[in-house]
Scaffold this motif. Structure first.
Motif, PDB file in Angstrom:
ATOM      1  N   ARG A 212       0.834  -1.210   0.000  1.00  0.00           N
ATOM      2  CA  ARG A 212       0.000   0.000   0.000  1.00  0.00           C
ATOM      3  C   ARG A 212       0.864   1.253   0.000  1.00  0.00           C
ATOM      4  N   LYS A 213       1.885   1.264   0.843  1.00  0.00           N
ATOM      5  CA  LYS A 213       2.742   2.447   0.926  1.00  0.00           C
ATOM      6  C   LYS A 213       3.525   2.668  -0.360  1.00  0.00           C
ATOM      7  N   ARG A 214       3.991   1.572  -0.982  1.00  0.00           N
ATOM      8  CA  ARG A 214       4.715   1.707  -2.252  1.00  0.00           C
ATOM      9  C   ARG A 214       3.813   2.274  -3.341  1.00  0.00           C
ATOM     10  N   ALA A 215       2.526   1.960  -3.267  1.00  0.00           N
ATOM     11  CA  ALA A 215       1.567   2.465  -4.247  1.00  0.00           C
ATOM     12  C   ALA A 215       1.161   3.904  -3.948  1.00  0.00           C
ATOM     13  N   GLY A 216       1.615   4.435  -2.792  1.00  0.00           N
ATOM     14  CA  GLY A 216       1.298   5.809  -2.433  1.00  0.00           C
ATOM     15  C   GLY A 216      -0.155   6.007  -2.047  1.00  0.00           C
ATOM     16  N   ARG A 217      -0.772   4.975  -1.475  1.00  0.00           N
ATOM     17  CA  ARG A 217      -2.181   5.055  -1.103  1.00  0.00           C
ATOM     18  C   ARG A 217      -2.350   5.061   0.405  1.00  0.00           C
ATOM     19  N   THR A 218      -3.402   5.696   0.859  1.00  0.00           N
ATOM     20  CA  THR A 218      -3.716   5.725   2.288  1.00  0.00           C
ATOM     21  C   THR A 218      -4.658   4.574   2.632  1.00  0.00           C
ATOM     22  N   GLN A 219      -4.778   4.296   3.927  1.00  0.00           N
ATOM     23  CA  GLN A 219      -5.725   3.271   4.369  1.00  0.00           C
ATOM     24  C   GLN A 219      -7.160   3.653   4.023  1.00  0.00           C
TER      25      GLN A 219
ATOM     26  N   ASP B  85     -10.497 -11.098   0.781  1.00  0.00           N
ATOM     27  CA  ASP B  85     -10.028  -9.776   1.221  1.00  0.00           C
ATOM     28  C   ASP B  85      -8.714  -9.405   0.552  1.00  0.00           C
ATOM     29  N   VAL B  86      -7.779 -10.352   0.541  1.00  0.00           N
ATOM     30  CA  VAL B  86      -6.454 -10.080  -0.016  1.00  0.00           C
ATOM     31  C   VAL B  86      -6.540  -9.854  -1.522  1.00  0.00           C
ATOM     32  N   GLU B  87      -7.377 -10.624  -2.201  1.00  0.00           N
ATOM     33  CA  GLU B  87      -7.539 -10.436  -3.643  1.00  0.00           C
ATOM     34  C   GLU B  87      -8.077  -9.041  -3.958  1.00  0.00           C
ATOM     35  N   LEU B  88      -9.026  -8.553  -3.155  1.00  0.00           N
ATOM     36  CA  LEU B  88      -9.566  -7.209  -3.345  1.00  0.00           C
ATOM     37  C   LEU B  88      -8.486  -6.149  -3.140  1.00  0.00           C
ATOM     38  N   ILE B  89      -7.675  -6.341  -2.097  1.00  0.00           N
ATOM     39  CA  ILE B  89      -6.613  -5.376  -1.800  1.00  0.00           C
ATOM     40  C   ILE B  89      -5.574  -5.354  -2.917  1.00  0.00           C
ATOM     41  N   LEU B  90      -5.155  -6.533  -3.362  1.00  0.00           N
ATOM     42  CA  LEU B  90      -4.128  -6.609  -4.402  1.00  0.00           C
ATOM     43  C   LEU B  90      -4.642  -6.036  -5.719  1.00  0.00           C
TER      44      LEU B  90
ATOM     45  N   PRO C 198       1.323  -6.810  -9.492  1.00  0.00           N
ATOM     46  CA  PRO C 198       1.656  -7.664 -10.642  1.00  0.00           C
ATOM     47  C   PRO C 198       1.256  -9.116 -10.378  1.00  0.00           C
ATOM     48  N   PRO C 199       0.936  -9.898 -11.420  1.00  0.00           N
ATOM     49  CA  PRO C 199       0.437 -11.270 -11.268  1.00  0.00           C
ATOM     50  C   PRO C 199       1.342 -12.169 -10.432  1.00  0.00           C
ATOM     51  N   GLU C 200       2.674 -12.046 -10.642  1.00  0.00           N
ATOM     52  CA  GLU C 200       3.578 -12.930  -9.889  1.00  0.00           C
ATOM     53  C   GLU C 200       3.531 -12.632  -8.404  1.00  0.00           C
ATOM     54  N   LEU C 201       3.320 -11.376  -8.045  1.00  0.00           N
ATOM     55  CA  LEU C 201       3.212 -11.005  -6.639  1.00  0.00           C
ATOM     56  C   LEU C 201       1.871 -11.475  -6.061  1.00  0.00           C
TER      57      LEU C 201
END
Length: 277
Positions: free
Chosen positions: A23-30, A58-63, A69-72
């Protein structure tokens, strides 16, 4: 996938840290992420602090929201599955007190409405007579009076008609001579009695006919949320939807081979008479 018992505990922290970093790498807030995923900001915060273990959904929605990226996605999904698996060894349970395990099971029973029990080698506590319950703990050192009382207290859930139970027992589970003959007959009578409850389906799988599947473990499925699998040294608790679905599918197979209703009660009566004679 191989589960390392030590990794099961650490994986929850690893997952939380990974999601927070993404999330932080994407520059997004909670707050932004919560809105994109239709979750509360509190839920996102609890996931990132490892206070709450997210489901795979939940994790799929967040990602997806973070455009990972698909591999991640594949790597984090695998980590999520491990994080949703818990190993409970018998030695830890004995150190903390067996009544604690009974309280956990009571919690599962309180929060669930449909239960499926596959019993491979023993009768479960909800179906057991007091003699059977005491015998099941007799080989463990210490005073287990509280655990025994809690096991018997939990049986009241069977009379809650808002809940549905299906028990499938192998012939071995029913007939294994765990108690003296007269007490075994009484235990089988208890199974017959429970089978008459309107919210209970109790089935048995007799030996003797062809059954091209081979069960490996006793397991229980609570609704479609949790599956617990018992081994001789502990229990695995699965919350990943794929694991739970696999046990639901396996249970459905055994359901197809089991005898229910009058057929089951006739066979139970025969086995009880054999113990009495």
């Amino acid at each position: 996938m191989t589960f390392d018992p030590e990794a099961l505990g650490q994986s929850k922290t690893d997952l939380a840290e990974t999601l927070k970093t993404l999330r932080k790498r994407a520059g997004r807030t909670q707050v932004w992420l919560a809105k994109r995923c239709n979750m509360s900001q509190t839920k996102i915060s609890n996931i990132e602090s490892a206070k709450l273990t997210p489901s795979l959904v939940d994790v799929e929605l967040i990602l997806r929201a973070l455009d990972a990226p698909p591999e991640l996605v594949s790597q984090v999904a695998a980590l999520t599955r491990i994080a949703n698996t818990e190993w409970q060894d018998v030695w830890s349970q004995r150190r903390t007190g067996l009544e604690k395990k009974q309280n956990e099971l009571a919690g599962f029973e309180k929060s669930s409405s449909e239960f499926r029990y596959f019993l491979l080698s023993m009768v479960t506590g909800l179906l057991a007579t007091p003699e059977y319950v005491r015998a099941s703990l007799a080989g463990i050192p210490g005073d287990h009076s509280k655990a025994i009382a809690k096991k018997l207290e939990r049986q009241a859930v069977l009379y809650d008609t808002s809940k549905r139970f299906t028990f499938i027992l192998t012939e071995q589970a029913v007939r294994w001579p765990y108690l003296p003959a007269v007490a075994m007959a009484m235990q089988i009578d208890r199974l017959t009695s429970v089978s008459l409850l309107p919210n209970v389906r109790l089935g048995i799988i007799p030996l003797g006919s062809h059954m091209p599947v081979c069960p490996l473990n006793t397991f229980t499925v609570y609704d479609t949320r949790i599956a617990t699998v018992e081994t001789s040294t502990g229990a695995m608790v699965f919350r990943d939807r794929r694991d739970v679905s696999a046990y639901l599918d396996e249970f459905a197979v055994y359901d197809g081979y089991a005898l229910f209703g009058d057929q089951a009660r006739e066979r139970l009566s025969e086995w009880a008479s054999q113990f009495r004679s």
